[in-house]
Design an enzyme around this catalytic site. Structure first.
Site, PDB file in Angstrom:
ATOM      1  N   GLU A  57      33.070   0.927  36.394  1.00 51.68           N
ATOM      2  CA  GLU A  57      32.999  -0.518  36.232  1.00 51.68           C
ATOM      3  C   GLU A  57      34.000  -0.967  35.179  1.00 51.68           C
ATOM      4  O   GLU A  57      34.523  -0.157  34.411  1.00 51.68           O
ATOM      5  CB  GLU A  57      31.587  -0.950  35.832  1.00 51.68           C
ATOM      6  CG  GLU A  57      31.134  -0.408  34.500  1.00 51.68           C
ATOM      7  CD  GLU A  57      29.669  -0.688  34.214  1.00 51.68           C
ATOM      8  OE1 GLU A  57      28.925  -1.013  35.164  1.00 51.68           O
ATOM      9  OE2 GLU A  57      29.257  -0.565  33.048  1.00 51.68           O
ATOM     10  N   GLU A  79      19.243  -4.054  29.293  1.00 48.72           N
ATOM     11  CA  GLU A  79      20.397  -3.997  28.398  1.00 48.72           C
ATOM     12  C   GLU A  79      21.529  -4.870  28.928  1.00 48.72           C
ATOM     13  O   GLU A  79      21.811  -4.889  30.137  1.00 48.72           O
ATOM     14  CB  GLU A  79      20.872  -2.555  28.230  1.00 48.72           C
ATOM     15  CG  GLU A  79      19.799  -1.643  27.660  1.00 48.72           C
ATOM     16  CD  GLU A  79      20.348  -0.318  27.163  1.00 48.72           C
ATOM     17  OE1 GLU A  79      21.553  -0.052  27.372  1.00 48.72           O
ATOM     18  OE2 GLU A  79      19.581   0.453  26.558  1.00 48.72           O
ATOM     19  N   GLU A 112      22.150  -2.226  32.315  1.00 46.38           N
ATOM     20  CA  GLU A 112      21.195  -1.342  32.980  1.00 46.38           C
ATOM     21  C   GLU A 112      19.796  -1.695  32.495  1.00 46.38           C
ATOM     22  O   GLU A 112      19.630  -2.434  31.522  1.00 46.38           O
ATOM     23  CB  GLU A 112      21.490   0.127  32.674  1.00 46.38           C
ATOM     24  CG  GLU A 112      21.378   0.478  31.200  1.00 46.38           C
ATOM     25  CD  GLU A 112      21.742   1.921  30.911  1.00 46.38           C
ATOM     26  OE1 GLU A 112      21.836   2.715  31.873  1.00 46.38           O
ATOM     27  OE2 GLU A 112      21.929   2.254  29.735  1.00 46.38           O
ATOM     28  N   ASN A 158      16.280   0.246  31.271  1.00 46.40           N
ATOM     29  CA  ASN A 158      15.625   1.499  30.912  1.00 46.40           C
ATOM     30  C   ASN A 158      14.133   1.345  31.151  1.00 46.40           C
ATOM     31  O   ASN A 158      13.466   0.532  30.498  1.00 46.40           O
ATOM     32  CB  ASN A 158      15.898   1.847  29.448  1.00 46.40           C
ATOM     33  CG  ASN A 158      17.335   2.270  29.244  1.00 46.40           C
ATOM     34  OD1 ASN A 158      17.821   3.194  29.875  1.00 46.40           O
ATOM     35  ND2 ASN A 158      18.035   1.581  28.362  1.00 46.40           N
TER      36      ASN A 158
END
Length: 718
Positions: A217, A292, A305, A307
């Protein structure tokens, strides 16, 4: 409202039916942290452990303990079948996975569900949805969460790496789809770095997660790492507990976190929180989790992402909200509703966490192992310091697991007060036996850019471009070291004069003492005035975490400068003879340092995290010292040595090869992190001392170079 009263105000009002027994499928500090909440709630705990962890703190703390295999995580803490056997044999009704290991393992969560055991975490379907970075980005985009530009698919070959990186545009981030904790991640700025990063990250991900799928990315240059803590129950309630900033990182792994973020305003905080809640609802989330984001300096933010577990840095959220997140996870797992509504979530003061690692900051943060000869945690009477640890004095930090020693957490009503608390906590944290990163953490607390809150994930490489070399000494630091060493010397001299039957003993007087104090190789002639005419004010410190100095000794140090002028430094100090902690007020400023060792003619002092050998001599001793022979400095330029204990993964050269400076010669792995060793000069390989698969110690010679003269002679013969 003070920190203690604030946390009491959110205590549970009445007992709730939760679980009788919980197995904690983890080790170290997080296992201990989960057990503390379980014990407070009256829940019995079961520990699992590997063979070398038989005497670990979490094993001692639990009501029961089951060995699940040998040292290697793949044969113990990651063995789903053995954890299930432990659950069945102990009758545990629920399993808390902590973080790491099996905490985000869909197969494990599903196996517990099938066996009628409650997983203290989200449903396996949510783990599956968010555990894959490729699929999670697709879901986030569908939920209208801001996402980073990139290739939403698996990358399989060098050709694909170059093609995709070229389409996205450098710099790019190459990362493991199943990764976390900074492992399996590399930033690439060109084709060469992209190929190297792809190979290393893939191997690292395979070793750490058993899954080497990679994605690419766009890398946002100079970003800030900000995350939202969420809580969700099984009754449709989802809320966010403000944000944490985790921008101080090395090798993509967080080192210092704080809550709230110095960047965000209420509107951005709300926007981030609402997107995090929207994503959680989209995947049917329940339990604690973290979404996040990466943010640029203009508060534009992008999903990174999710978690699906308890985060390492959760204590700072607990400090500013008063919510015990582990307790809420247990309550949700037991079917209860969340205690709070979104509008009831408080934001009280500021909290900060420093991750204290067994690593050498002077050698690029490479891991360190050994036995903790000394381990004493800091504390504050006002409750502003919290230490989450899983080690003890005399215990061992091994090569098998993560090098985290503890999480050091402080709280203050403001960010400045929180930093002061952290500085004091680091100054009084006593760790001997392994190298550790406290010197670096303490240096960051003094960094003006950090104090101003101008953070980014590039902070460490930008502020320490040549690596960490220790705290840069200022004139004020010199004065504090001189004054403290002089005060310690005065107290010891008074004590020594009371010891009978000394050879050449002289009675101690209250006269002024002429001394020479040496700091950083420079001599400072001083006069130590034992009874200053105008003594400094004693009493309260300038910060509540620091004990007030009452019933103190005092002296004055007159430092003679090169230009003939004098500096007068007043010292009001409180020190119990030979105590490792020295506290003083030096010219009105709080100073706390450690006396690490008494030298033959001085003291090894730890000031602002860095060790200084401060010599205190009579003028005659200093005069004679210049006649002493200088130590011989050894030349290691003709060898490549292992910078840490570990396993040799690959050897890229053989005897007779010619290499150039910067060329990769070997890869050594320690604590799940692969480290590339490169040639530091041009030359020819004389010998290779080890082979792949060998276990090596720190500074062990791996490769030798032909010396320059020998290489020239051989060249002439040819």
């Amino acid at each position: 409202m003070g920190v203690r009263a604030f946390h009491r105000s959110l205590a549970p009002r009445q007992a709730e039916k939760l679980f009788d027994k919980v197995l904690v499928a983890n080790r170290g500090e997080i296992a201990c942290r989960v057990m503390r909440t379980c014990k407070r709630l009256g829940i019995k705990t079961v520990a699992v452990y590997s063979e070398p962890d038989a005497q670990a703190t979490h094993v001692r703390m639990a009501d029961e303990a089951i060995c699940v295999g040998p040292a290697a995580s793949a044969q113990s803490y990651l063995r789903v079948d053995r954890i299930l056997e432990a659950v069945k044999s102990t009758g545990a009704q629920a399993v808390h996975p902590g973080y790491g290991f099996l905490s985000e393992n869909e197969v494990f969560a599903k196996a517990l569900e099938e066996n009628g055991v409650q997983f203290v975490g989200p449903p396996s379907s949510a783990i599956r949805a968010m555990g894959d970075k490729i699929e999670s980005k697709k879901l986030a985009k569908a939920a209208r969460v801001n996402t980073i530009p990139g290739f939403l698919g698996e990358v399989n070959s060098d050709e694909e790496v170059l093609k995709i990186a070229g389409e996205i545009g450098y710099p790019v981030m190459i990362k493991a789809s199943a990764g976390g904790g900074g492992k399996g991640m590399r930033i690439a700025w060109n084709d060469e770095e992209a190929l190297s990063g792809f190979r290393l990250s893939k191997a690292e991900a395979k070793a750490a997660f058993g899954d080497d799928r990679m994605l690419i990315e766009k890398f946002i240059d100079n970003p800030r790492h900000i995350e939202i803590q969420i809580l969700a129950d099984t009754h449709g309630n989802v809320l966010y507990l403000n944000e944490r900033e985790c921008s101080i990182q090395r090798r993509n792994q967080k080192v210092i976190e704080e809550a709230p973020s110095p960047l965000l305003d209420p509107a951005t905080r709300r926007a981030m929180g609402e997107q995090a809640v929207a994503l959680s609802r989209a995947v049917g989330y329940a339990s604690a989790g973290t979404v996040e984001f990466l943010s640029d300096q203009h508060k534009n933010f992008y999903f990174l992402e999710m978690n699906t577990r308890l985060q390492v840095e959760h204590p700072i959220t607990e400090k500013i909200t008063g919510v015990d997140i582990v307790e809420e996870m247990l309550r949700v797992a037991a079917g209860h509703k969340l205690k709070l509504r979104q509008e009831e979530v408080p934001l009280n003061g500021w909290a900060m966490e420093c991750r204290v690692y067994a690593e050498d900051p002077y050698r690029n943060f490479l891991p360190s192992i050994g036995r903790l000869r000394t381990y004493k945690e800091p504390h504050a009477a006002d409750g502003s310091i919290r230490v989450d640890a899983g080690v003890y004095e005399g215990g061992e930090v091994s090569v098998f697991y993560d090098p985290l020693i503890s999480k050091l957490v402080t709280w203050g009503p403001t960010r400045d007060e929180c930093i002061k608390s952290m500085s004091y906590a680091l100054d009084t944290y006593q760790i001997e036996g392994v190298n550790h990163n406290v010197p670096f953490l303490r240096s960051v607390m003094e960094n003006q850019r950090f104090q101003s809150g101008k953070l980014s994930t590039n902070f460490i490489p930008e502020e320490y471009p040549e690596g960490f070399k220790g705290h840069p000494v200022t004139p004020a630091d010199i004065d504090e070291l001189i004054a403290s060493a002089a005060a310690i010397h005065l107290s010891r001299s008074r004590r020594d004069a009371t010891i009978s039957q000394q050879l050449h003993a002289r009675p101690f007087t209250s006269e002024n003492m002429d001394l020479v104090v040496t700091v950083e190789g420079k001599n400072y002639p001083i006069t130590l005035v034992q009874e200053p005419t105008a003594s400094p004010a004693a009493g309260a410190s300038t910060h509540p975490a620091i004990p007030s100095l009452e019933e103190t000794d005092e002296c004055e140090v007159v430092i003679k400068q090169d230009d003939g002028q004098e500096r007068r430094v007043k010292v009001n100090y409180q020190w119990q003879l030979d105590s490792p902690i020295f506290s003083a007020i030096v010219d009105g400023k709080d100073v706390t340092m450690q006396l690490a060792q008494a030298l033959p003619v001085g003291y090894r002092l730890v000031h602002l995290g860095t060790k200084f050998d401060v010599l205190v001599r009579t003028p005659r001793q200093a005069e004679l010292a210049v006649l002493m022979p200088k130590p011989v400095v050894q030349d290691f330029s003709s060898t490549v040595r292992s910078p840490m204990p570990g396993l040799v993964i690959s050897m890229r050269v053989k005897k007779g090869d010619k290499v150039t400076v910067g060329q990769e010669v070997a890869v050594v792995e320690a604590m799940k992190m692969q480290n590339v060793l490169r040639a530091e000069r041009d030359g020819e390989i004389e010998d290779v001392m080890v082979t792949p698969g060998a276990n090596v110690g720190v500074d062990e010679v791996l490769i030798t170079f032909k010396k320059a003269d020998a290489a020239k002679e051989e060249s002439k013969k040819q």
